[in-house]
Design an enzyme around this catalytic site. Structure first.
Site, PDB file in Angstrom:
ATOM      1  N   TRP A 112       0.832  -1.212   0.000  1.00 10.34           N
ATOM      2  CA  TRP A 112       0.000   0.000   0.000  1.00 10.34           C
ATOM      3  C   TRP A 112       0.863   1.257   0.000  1.00 10.34           C
ATOM      4  CZ3 TRP A 112      -1.872   2.934   4.774  1.00 10.34           C
ATOM      5  CH2 TRP A 112      -0.998   2.782   5.837  1.00 10.34           C
ATOM      6  N   ASP A 113       2.139   1.091   0.354  1.00  9.06           N
ATOM      7  CA  ASP A 113       3.084   2.206   0.360  1.00  9.06           C
ATOM      8  C   ASP A 113       2.971   3.010  -0.939  1.00  9.06           C
ATOM      9  OD1 ASP A 113       3.871   0.061   2.035  1.00  9.06           O
ATOM     10  OD2 ASP A 113       5.915   0.786   2.151  1.00  9.06           O
ATOM     11  N   GLU A 165       0.309  -2.575  12.712  1.00  8.07           N
ATOM     12  CA  GLU A 165       0.390  -4.040  12.560  1.00  8.07           C
ATOM     13  C   GLU A 165       0.639  -4.776  13.872  1.00  8.07           C
ATOM     14  OE1 GLU A 165       3.403  -4.084   9.511  1.00  8.07           O
ATOM     15  OE2 GLU A 165       1.914  -4.266   7.919  1.00  8.07           O
ATOM     16  N   LYS A 180       2.367   0.489  16.275  1.00  7.00           N
ATOM     17  CA  LYS A 180       3.573   0.461  15.448  1.00  7.00           C
ATOM     18  C   LYS A 180       3.740   1.748  14.651  1.00  7.00           C
ATOM     19  CE  LYS A 180       5.716  -2.439  11.900  1.00  7.00           C
ATOM     20  NZ  LYS A 180       5.529  -3.626  11.066  1.00  7.00           N
ATOM     21  N   GLN A 181       2.638   2.234  14.104  1.00  8.52           N
ATOM     22  CA  GLN A 181       2.731   3.363  13.171  1.00  8.52           C
ATOM     23  C   GLN A 181       1.400   4.109  13.152  1.00  8.52           C
ATOM     24  OE1 GLN A 181       3.123   0.045  10.277  1.00  8.52           O
ATOM     25  NE2 GLN A 181       2.401   1.560   8.799  1.00  8.52           N
TER      26      GLN A 181
HETATM   27  O1  IFM Z   1       3.535  -1.445   4.145  1.00 10.64           O
HETATM   28  C1  IFM Z   1       4.410  -1.334   5.202  1.00 10.64           C
HETATM   29  C2  IFM Z   1       3.642  -1.572   6.472  1.00 10.64           C
HETATM   30  O2  IFM Z   1       2.658  -0.599   6.657  1.00 10.64           O
HETATM   31  C3  IFM Z   1       4.567  -1.577   7.663  1.00 10.64           C
HETATM   32  N1  IFM Z   1       5.593  -2.554   7.489  1.00 10.64           N
HETATM   33  C4  IFM Z   1       6.402  -2.321   6.294  1.00 10.64           C
HETATM   34  C5  IFM Z   1       5.526  -2.320   5.055  1.00 10.64           C
HETATM   35  C6  IFM Z   1       6.363  -2.044   3.794  1.00 10.64           C
HETATM   36  O3  IFM Z   1       6.945  -0.773   3.866  1.00 10.64           O
END
Ligand code: IFM
Length: 768
Positions: A330-331, A474, A588-589
């Site tokens: 999705w990046d 995640e 995580k993010q």
């Molecule tokens: O797509 C990301 C995910 O959101 C977090 N882990 C790494 C992936 C690839 O950059």
């Protein structure tokens, strides 16, 4: 800072990890292939790689990954019988530089050899004008007379994470052209590299040394004289549709380049680069460090933009190697696509064509994943067919070495909506429906169909819910009603309805054909209803907080650092079944904050602030995708110092290359194009306050205090604008070739920008 257009160092990376990181920092690429920033004489132990875009292979049960081609840039010399290389003999001086202006990598290294100093200098580029081609100029000089032997050619001893992908290499010489060709392991397709050189000195002979196909040039170097030769190499594969075999095509490409010569090839390459920068540069006056980091980020995106017509996309670690299986996440749609959409939409279209090309893979995944769904469930890690390269056990535990069950593949369902949103944004901001008609509309409808089959209708609440998912965070798997995911699903339903409406109105025949092709007539009205009845966690009326998912607020609130201090191993993964973060609020993010950034028009500033302040201290920023979302939202509610800090963190990520290289047991040492895109978004959307919509472009600048101005180009509805923002004014200049007058809303004032004219809006006159 001496030069804002280059990255350079005079220290030689001597250990394996530094060489690996430098290989990322100094990489060059041209969308077709990436060449790690390693030195001419390096080999597989120094992680030399020429990674091919969109060409994949699998060996046994190991992960499928992109194929690395044999290294046509290889050269090594020996002086008076002694092999010379930066890791073998004492180096008295070294300098290497990467030009951001034109993606030329150069190095100059002086070796101290028993009282003699021998210097080699080389320059290399992967042609932006001819994507198969690499070109190198290599010079040698010695301060004393010396017997020098040059071995130059193709090194087939390839670095792979999960290879060998070209198990049997065939080395040949045709006339003066060297060729190494091999068949991929899985599909038996040919990958060929041809190399030819112009060497105006010495005696030459041909040598095959293991997997190296070499020309050997011996000469007596006179003290103080410089000996220069030029190399041309080309990579071609049987994955491309062409009339020639891969070796024939590669030979033809090097012959043509050699006939033109280095300077002509470089001039053609430079012309393409000049165009790229004319469209895409962002200029920050008053802050050189940021300017440099941002330009480097933009450069990273430009080198990996897919070749026109390739229908390829950009992997999460770009073309810096085989990390993350060379897969597209999705990046691309959420973090890189906006840059291309607003600067060079033809590349944005190419990224979307990749998703159209892989729609069947997404359909297969929907049918076979979990209980079996309908429509298109895009791969979490997508390769050339769109089938999912993500495994159910995608991370290893560094302590037990056991593989951990992760649900990225089967539960990170927001991926389909991310794709659908990008398709629609393209139409909205370019005004061009070509992508919708080429298959984008089909993608959108199939994504909505997938969500409709995934959604759960809760009768007692008369609402749809999205259960058992992973949001961007995640560390918390299998949660219900993740706000980000539900919002993406709702947007997908809305977009699907709008797509159907638009096509029915403007392209009734194409619409009818599409509806018949995918037999979706009965479902279309359901999407509008689902959008209306879908539950999306809302800001709490008392404090404005949005719960990340059902039950999140009941989790333990542990400070991030305290949680991390409990790790037994530094690479221990904090999520999956038993991870330390799972029972806690540590994320995580960016997740809720990612939603506030993506759907920035839908939430008031106060909600953004309160959620940012709540979630930021709970965020580990364990992903390179996190900081830019926090930066953009912080800019919106006026915390510019924080926005700036996180902006720099994102923009410098690949330049400093201090990122972690293991997650669990998985090697992750590659570059981060999502962060590069995030840096551009933070500059333009965050500090520039740009928000382009279907009817107008809004600009609400929030320039950082040390910046004098921010300048960039904006592509909008097929037209082009130069924007200059200062603390006191915004100037918008429409290109003379623009087709229409466009509407801008700056500091709340509505303005029209006529082709060829400039509007200047003074902040002092802003409307309250
Ligand atoms: O797509 C990301 C995910 O959101 C977090 N882990 C790494 C992936 C690839 O950059």
């Amino acid at each position: 800072m001496s030069d804002l257009w280059s990255v350079e160092t005079s220290s030689l990376a001597a250990d394996g990890e530094a060489i690996m990181r430098n290989g990322n920092i100094y990489q060059i690429a041209n969308g077709y292939m990436g060449y790690r920033g390693t030195l001419d004489e390096y080999g597989r132990s120094e992680l030399v790689a020429i990674t091919l875009a969109g060409v994949f292979d699998r060996v046994g049960e190991a992960w499928r990954e992109p194929v690395n081609a044999p290294n046509g840039g290889y050269t090594r010399i020996a002086v008076d019988g002694q092999t010379v290389g930066a890791l073998e003999v004492p180096v008295s001086a070294h300098h290497q530089a990467l030009s951001l202006r034109n993606a030329v990598f150069e190095r100059k290294t002086a070796f101290a050899l028993d009282g003699k100093t021998v210097t080699i200098a080389s320059q290399r580029f992967l042609s932006a004008a001819e994507p198969h081609l690499g070109v190198i100029r290599y010079s040698i000089s010695s301060d004393h007379d010396a017997d020098i032997v040059v071995e130059t050619g193709i090194d087939g001893d390839i670095w792979d994470l999960n290879g060998p992908h070209l198990p049997r290499l065939d080395a040949k010489m045709y006339g003066d052209t060297l060729v190494i060709a091999g068949m991929t392991n899985e599909l038996g397709k040919c990958v060929a590299v041809a190399e030819s050189a112009t060497i105006p000195f010495g005696q030459q002979h041909h040598k095959v040394d293991g997997n190296r196909n070499l020309r050997v040039v011996s000469f007596k170097a006179e003290a103080g004289k410089t000996y220069t030769f030029w190399k041309y190499f080309a990579v071609c594969t049987a994955f491309e549709e062409a009339g020639l075999t891969a070796p024939e095509a590669a030979i033809a490409a090097v012959h043509e380049a050699k006939a033109q010569g280095f300077d002509v090839c470089l001039a053609a390459h430079n012309a393409v680069w000049a165009d790229k920068w004319a469209q895409c540069d962002v200029i920050i006056e008053g802050d050189d460090e940021t300017q440099h980091a941002l330009r480097y980020s933009i450069f990273q995106l430009l080198i990996v933009a897919p070749v026109d017509g390739s229908r390829n996309s950009i992997p999460a670690r770009a073309l810096s190697g085989q990390v993350y299986k060379g897969a597209v996440f999705w990046d691309t749609e959420m973090f890189m696509f906006p840059f291309f959409l607003h600067t060079c939409p033809q590349k944005a279209a190419e990224l979307l064509r990749y998703r159209i090309r892989t729609l069947d893979g997404a359909r297969r995944k929907a049918l076979t994943e979990g209980a079996g769904y309908r429509g298109a469930f895009y791969a979490w890690e997508s390769q050339e067919t769109g089938d999912d390269a993500c495994t159910y056990f995608n991370i290893g535990d560094p302590l037990t070495k056991r593989e951990l069950r992760t649900h990225f593949r089967d539960k990170q369902v927001h991926i389909s909506g991310d794709v659908a949103i990008a398709m629609w944004e393209y139409f909205k901001l370019t005004g061009d429906d070509c992508i919708l008609l080429e298959g984008g509309a089909e993608v959108i409808l199939e994504c909505a169909r997938f969500y409709y089959s995934y959604a759960y209708f809760k009768k007692e609440k008369n609402r749809y819910e999205i259960l058992d998912v992973i949001g961007p965070d995640e560390y918390h798997e299998r949660v219900n009603n993740n706000a980000f995911t539900n919002m993406v699903v709702r947007a997908t339903f809305e977009i699907a309805s709008q797509t159907a409406f638009y096509l029915a109105e403007t392209h009734p025949e194409a619409f009818k054909a599409l509806v018949q092709k995918i037999a979706i007539a009965q479902e279309l009205p359901l999407f509008a209803e689902a959008a209306r009845l879908l539950y999306v966690p809302e800001p709490n009326p008392t404090d404005g907080l949005i719960e990340q998912f059902d039950g999140y607020f009941n989790l333990r609130n542990v400070p991030v650092e305290e949680l991390k201090s409990q790790r037994i191993h530094p690479d221990e993964y904090l999520g999956a079944g038993q991870g330390l973060a799972v029972p806690t609020q540590v994320i995580k993010q960016a997740d809720v904050v990612m939603m506030l950034s993506l759907f920035r028009e839908r939430y008031p500033t106060a909600v953004k602030r309160v959620n940012w302040e709540y979630y930021e201290p709970r965020t580990e920023h364990g992903s390179s995708l996190s900081a830019c979302a926090y930066a953009m939202v912080a800019a919106e509610f006026g915390n510019l110092d924080f926005a700036y800090k996180y902006f720099l963190k994102t923009a410098r990520l690949d330049l400093d290359a201090k990122y972690k290289i293991y997650v669990g047991t998985v090697f992750m040492g590659g570059s981060h194009p999502a962060a590069n895109g995030g840096a551009w978004m933070t500059a333009v959307f965050g500090f520039g306050g740009v928000s382009a919509g279907a009817d107008q472009v809004t600009i609400s600048p929030r320039l950082y205090k040390s910046w004098r101005s921010l300048k960039f180009k904006l592509a909008y509805k097929g037209d082009s604008f130069d924007i200059t923002i200062t603390h006191d004014s915004v100037a918008v200049t429409a290109a003379p070739s623009n087709r229409q007058t466009r509407r801008f809303c700056v500091w709340g004032r509505d303005e029209s920008c006529v082709p060829g004219k400039r509007i200047l809006i003074d902040r002092a006159e802003k409307v309250a």
